[in-house]
Write an enzyme that holds these catalytic residues in place. Sequence first.
Site, mmCIF file in Angstrom:
data_model
loop_
_atom_site.group_PDB
_atom_site.id
_atom_site.type_symbol
_atom_site.label_atom_id
_atom_site.label_comp_id
_atom_site.label_asym_id
_atom_site.label_seq_id
_atom_site.Cartn_x
_atom_site.Cartn_y
_atom_site.Cartn_z
ATOM 1 N N ASP A 226 0.869 -1.172 0.000
ATOM 2 C CA ASP A 226 0.000 0.000 0.000
ATOM 3 C C ASP A 226 0.905 1.222 0.000
ATOM 4 O OD1 ASP A 226 0.974 0.517 2.447
ATOM 5 O OD2 ASP A 226 -0.928 0.448 3.494
ATOM 6 N N ASP B 87 -3.232 8.159 -1.631
ATOM 7 C CA ASP B 87 -4.587 8.700 -1.570
ATOM 8 C C ASP B 87 -4.780 9.407 -0.237
ATOM 9 O OD1 ASP B 87 -4.379 6.347 -0.087
ATOM 10 O OD2 ASP B 87 -6.516 5.907 -0.251
ATOM 11 N N ASP C 262 -7.713 -7.509 1.580
ATOM 12 C CA ASP C 262 -6.684 -7.769 2.595
ATOM 13 C C ASP C 262 -7.261 -7.339 3.924
ATOM 14 O OD1 ASP C 262 -6.226 -4.706 2.108
ATOM 15 O OD2 ASP C 262 -5.119 -5.184 3.934
ATOM 16 N N CYS D 138 -12.155 -28.503 10.441
ATOM 17 C CA CYS D 138 -11.056 -27.792 9.781
ATOM 18 C C CYS D 138 -9.912 -28.754 9.474
ATOM 19 C CB CYS D 138 -10.562 -26.658 10.673
ATOM 20 S SG CYS D 138 -9.173 -25.734 10.004
ATOM 21 N N CYS E 191 -6.734 -27.810 8.846
ATOM 22 C CA CYS E 191 -5.422 -27.157 8.955
ATOM 23 C C CYS E 191 -4.498 -27.950 9.864
ATOM 24 C CB CYS E 191 -5.563 -25.714 9.439
ATOM 25 S SG CYS E 191 -5.616 -25.504 11.225
ATOM 26 N N CYS F 90 -5.492 -27.782 13.612
ATOM 27 C CA CYS F 90 -6.660 -28.568 14.009
ATOM 28 C C CYS F 90 -6.411 -30.065 13.866
ATOM 29 C CB CYS F 90 -7.881 -28.133 13.209
ATOM 30 S SG CYS F 90 -8.454 -26.489 13.709
ATOM 31 N N HIS G 10 -3.952 -21.121 12.047
ATOM 32 C CA HIS G 10 -5.351 -21.545 11.912
ATOM 33 C C HIS G 10 -6.213 -20.453 11.274
ATOM 34 C CE1 HIS G 10 -9.312 -23.139 12.653
ATOM 35 N NE2 HIS G 10 -9.618 -21.970 13.163
#
Lengths: 379, 379
Positions: free
Chosen positions: B92, B146, B272, B310, B312, B315, B341
Amino acid sequence: MEFHFEVLKTDPSGARLGRLTTPHGVVDTPAFMPVGTAGTVKGMTQEALEDLNVGLLLSNTYHLYLRPGHELIARMGGLHRFMSWRGGILTDSGGFQVFSLADLRKVSDEGVRFRSHLDGSEHFLTPEKAIEIQRALGSDIGMVLDECIECPASRERTQEASVRTVEWARRCKAAIDAGRPSEANPGQVFFGIVQGGAYQDLRRENAEKLVELDFPGYAIGGLAVGEPHEVSREIAAATAAHLPQDRPRYVMGVSKPEQLADYVRCGVDMMDCVLPTRNARNGYLYTRQGPLHIKNATYAQDSRPVDESCGCMVCRRYSRAYLSHLFRANEILGAILNTHHNLYFYLDMMRAIREAIALGGLSQFCSELQARLEAGRPE
Amino acid sequence: MEFHFEVLKTDPSGARLGRLTTPHGVVDTPAFMPVGTAGTVKGMTQEALEDLNVGLLLSNTYHLYLRPGHELIARMGGLHRFMSWRGGILTDSGGFQVFSLADLRKVSDEGVRFRSHLDGSEHFLTPEKAIEIQRALGSDIGMVLDECIECPASRERTQEASVRTVEWARRCKAAIDAGRPSEANPGQVFFGIVQGGAYQDLRRENAEKLVELDFPGYAIGGLAVGEPHEVSREIAAATAAHLPQDRPRYVMGVSKPEQLADYVRCGVDMMDCVLPTRNARNGYLYTRQGPLHIKNATYAQDSRPVDESCGCMVCRRYSRAYLSHLFRANEILGAILNTHHNLYFYLDMMRAIREAIALGGLSQFCSELQARLEAGRPE
């Protein structure tokens, strides 16, 4: 698997190559155990420890007793399951931590009264309680409660602590024999701990009395508490000489990486130390040319890895400049990467030591190590 | 690879399935970008981000400019090389960070004068400077400078900021066309940013003027600055309607996981947000049944994974009880596992959204998601 120890080879220097079996796997000795104080090696995932081939880690009875509590861990199926660690775990008895509380404790023959460093609550640790807590944790190797003191200390004070340590070991042994084995880990064993300060005769007496109690392994405690390395090494060697050949010997709380081989030459099979992990978090990194302080300005624009001859994940990918930035910005990734590198360094040093023993050249290995360290600091 | 964007499919709901190519790889859109403020996603190694298939991450010009400095990063070969990140990076412009400094800044037509949050030093950020810094960093996608303002804000104040934003975009465009491309990343492109607060006509005017400047992609800025989600979504939809179909649209700084699909239905391709990572460090974890505060006493003895459905790494291996302990003990591993996670959760949500668009059922997906969230909180 049942607890078992085997010496495969003894070096002319006194070093031993061995194999230690616990209910959670086999580790080659001499072995270095990373410290996972509160059920985690700070900055490391269990996956990363496995990648580093860590076979045995140390966790702290004192810390786990206070938080989250040994009973909670027992209800969760023991420490292995609680932290999801498939390898071996050694728990110390809490003696050293209570020792380091200084003003917050009071030792009597009965046990140690101390205040929690977390909330000031009062607790009473006895030999029986130390066994009970470790059984709840279900470590593979527990330690008896000892009285660890500072060094140097007067002969009188040292003798008093030594006598108490033997008496406590006797009470631990009785508790072990009388009580029910760990539910989470019925194959758990307990090691004795030899005290005796810097007095070789007290060490001998202490070792002999502990050996009479017949533990499956023996620790040499009361080192790394302020004495010079030379003294520490002499005491370790003198004590090891009075311990049975067929049992593992563990020097608690040592050492700097360049001193690991010195202890191994004393006939020591196991060591643990917070230095690689704690130093990592302070930006102090090990290299084959000596230590490197990542916060030094000189590394801020250094695109080289921490140690150009290191094969670790960190050195293969990240630069000193990036680690320097992470450290200055106090980023978690700094702690993660520094810890990974330092642990790799220690474990790789131990691997090289085992290799040298296997090839019969530990003395030569030590001379070369010394020469390399004298030759240069990292630029 | 050159920058390229392709819309593969448009859903009846307005959602787009696409493919974004940057000099550092191809990402499927809609895409969620984890935030790596200071050149690191807090608590994650680059290896772990790769394991999660992160194709694009966001880093902050403002933070990197102050520390370690864009010139240093340029000398180290650019941000990708500095942090050893092979995937794409969007930076950014620093506008939002400077906005959030509040009392420490002063905006004029020329640029923004601000004081560093690190050492109080004074800096002056202009549109030209924002381009110069991002070229030094060598991100794949840079953003024009900006003026981001709070919401709600008066029409007058909003109009002033909108006019300035267009003028700054023009100056950025001139700087981009006139100056030399990024040495580290010659294929770098810059997106324009639409402002206009909650006023649909100002948004439209702003969008049209930016489109005249012909950027390869457009961000919708000035959202997630205090307005209700309904307003945010309406503005996003109204603004997207005035942006070219063939360019990627990026809503900055959003959103909660259950709101991601809402933005996607506005025709948004990129988002994001710091929520998954920041919340993770505060012990706030996402599950398919709603959020879970790991510090709640109820989880201290809960042997289940954070989210039973989940897949992942966390988990699959670690329990709520262990995460609860790590959080209470303030252990680094707590931040590591919680972050892993939560990021998996966001990325998996985006993957499911893309799948739903591919199968033509994003509206149904949203209804089901809503129903599941209303049905139950995790016990």
